[in-house]
Write a protein that holds these residues in place. Structure first.
Motif, PDB file in Angstrom:
ATOM      1  N   GLY A   1      42.189  -0.001  -6.797  1.00  0.00           N
ATOM      2  CA  GLY A   1      43.351  -0.975  -7.466  1.00  0.00           C
ATOM      3  C   GLY A   1      44.231  -1.078  -6.548  1.00  0.00           C
ATOM      4  O   GLY A   1      44.980  -2.165  -7.301  1.00  0.00           O
ATOM      5  N   LEU A   2      43.949  -0.807  -5.479  1.00  0.00           N
ATOM      6  CA  LEU A   2      45.614  -1.360  -4.479  1.00  0.00           C
ATOM      7  C   LEU A   2      45.492  -2.612  -3.442  1.00  0.00           C
ATOM      8  O   LEU A   2      44.315  -2.687  -3.761  1.00  0.00           O
ATOM      9  N   THR A   3      46.065  -3.304  -3.071  1.00  0.00           N
ATOM     10  CA  THR A   3      45.608  -4.857  -2.730  1.00  0.00           C
ATOM     11  C   THR A   3      47.320  -4.131  -1.688  1.00  0.00           C
ATOM     12  O   THR A   3      48.121  -4.032  -1.458  1.00  0.00           O
ATOM     13  N   PHE A   4      46.619  -6.056  -0.332  1.00  0.00           N
ATOM     14  CA  PHE A   4      47.771  -5.587   0.672  1.00  0.00           C
ATOM     15  C   PHE A   4      49.052  -6.750  -0.804  1.00  0.00           C
ATOM     16  O   PHE A   4      49.082  -7.764  -0.434  1.00  0.00           O
ATOM     17  N   ASP A   5      50.116  -6.421  -0.505  1.00  0.00           N
ATOM     18  CA  ASP A   5      51.081  -6.542  -1.344  1.00  0.00           C
ATOM     19  C   ASP A   5      51.637  -7.237  -0.005  1.00  0.00           C
ATOM     20  O   ASP A   5      52.536  -8.243  -0.778  1.00  0.00           O
ATOM     21  N   TRP A   6      52.066  -6.572   1.578  1.00  0.00           N
ATOM     22  CA  TRP A   6      53.586  -7.079   2.108  1.00  0.00           C
ATOM     23  C   TRP A   6      53.041  -7.734   3.376  1.00  0.00           C
ATOM     24  O   TRP A   6      52.510  -6.805   4.022  1.00  0.00           O
TER      25      TRP A   6
END
Length: 147
Positions: free
Chosen positions: A114-119
Motif C-alpha cells: 500500500g506504500l508509494t514513492f511520494d517524495w
C-alpha cells in the motif's frame, strides 16, 4: 620516515575498507528473530516475503544497487541506532536515483503493497508502488518524514 609511510598506508587501506563495506549487502548478518523484541543493531533489512519472511539482505551503510534483492521487496525493517543518520531513504532507481520514500528509525514495515514513492519533486518513479520496486537506499536524517 618509514614508519609514518606505513601508518599512512594502513589508514588509507582502513578508510577504503570502511567506504567499500557500506555499499554492499552484508549477507552474513542474519536478522534478529523478531522486529517486535529486537534491540537496535545498526542494520537495515529487506525481505522478499511479507511479515519479515524470506530474508534477502542487511546493510549497515548505503547501497546504490540492491543487486539480487532489487525489485523483490515485500517488507522492510530499519533497525538502525537512534541518532544522526538513523532513517533510511529507499529509492526507485539505482545510484540511488528517482523517487524515494523514508523508513524512519525503528520502523518495521511488514507489508509494502500500500506504500508509494511520494517524495521526489517529480522524479522517475513518483507515485509508483514501492512493492517489488526498490533498487537502492541511503541513510539520512529525516526528522519524522517517513512511511
Amino acid at each position: 620516515m618509514r614508519k609514518s609511510r606505513i601508518a599512512a598506508g594502513a589508514v588509507a587501506i582502513a578508510a577504503t575498507a570502511l567506504v567499500a563495506g557500506g555499499v554492499t549487502a552484508e549477507a552474513a548478518t542474519a536478522p534478529p528473530a523478531s522486529p517486535a523484541t529486537a534491540q537496535a543493531n545498526g542494520y537495515f533489512y529487506t525481505y522478499n516475503g511479507t511479515w519479515f519472511t524470506d530474508f534477502c539482505a542487511a546493510w549497515s551503510g548505503n547501497s546504490g544497487d540492491w543487486g539480487g534483492c532489487a525489485n523483490q521487496d515485500e517488507s522492510l525493517w530499519n533497525n538502525g541506532y537512534p541518532g544522526r543518520l538513523d532513517d533510511v531513504l529507499v529509492y526507485w532507481g539505482t545510484g540511488p536515483s528517482g523517487a524515494w520514500r523514508g523508513v524512519c528509525n525503528g520502523d518495521a514495515l511488514p507489508e509494502l503493497s500500500g506504500l508509494t514513492f511520494d517524495w521526489s519533486g517529480g522524479a522517475r518513479g513518483n507515485g509508483e508502488s514501492i512493492w517489488h520496486n526498490i533498487a537502492a537506499h541511503k541513510w539520512a536524517t529525516l526528522g519524522g518524514v517517513c512511511a
